[in-house]
Design a protein around this motif. Sequence first.
Motif, short mmCIF file in Angstrom:
data_model
loop_
_atom_site.label_atom_id
_atom_site.label_comp_id
_atom_site.label_asym_id
_atom_site.label_seq_id
_atom_site.Cartn_x
_atom_site.Cartn_y
_atom_site.Cartn_z
N ARG A 94 0.84 -1.21 0.00
CA ARG A 94 0.00 0.00 0.00
C ARG A 94 0.88 1.25 0.00
N GLU B 85 2.10 1.79 -3.47
CA GLU B 85 0.99 2.27 -4.28
C GLU B 85 0.77 3.78 -4.08
N TYR C 48 -4.91 6.71 0.41
CA TYR C 48 -4.21 5.44 0.58
C TYR C 48 -4.23 4.92 2.01
#
Length: 109
Positions: free
Chosen positions: A77, A80, A106
Amino acid sequence: SNWREAMNLKLKVGELAAEGRLDNKELWVFTDNSLYEITSYKGYSSSSKLTAIIFRLRKVERDTGCILHVIHIAGTRMKEAGIDIDRLSRQDFVEGVMGGVGPWNYIPL
């Protein structure tokens, strides 16, 4: 390593505290280092180096009135969101979320 990541955080938090930027504030720290998250809430580790870092961060909290929250977030994550873990461990705070891009899309809170 767990110790190096925690040390880098301690240095950055100490710098912010010295500048007066943490006075009576809340600081949210998101990390893929689950050991660091656990240690920050327990207050100690079997590693004396990691325990010393947590102690220094607690001292910053006491001295500034800051509340430090440490939240574990998956490394996938973080990538990302544009956070390059390897760059952070080298104290490179200029790209992605660390460079000022909004992180809230996020973070699973």
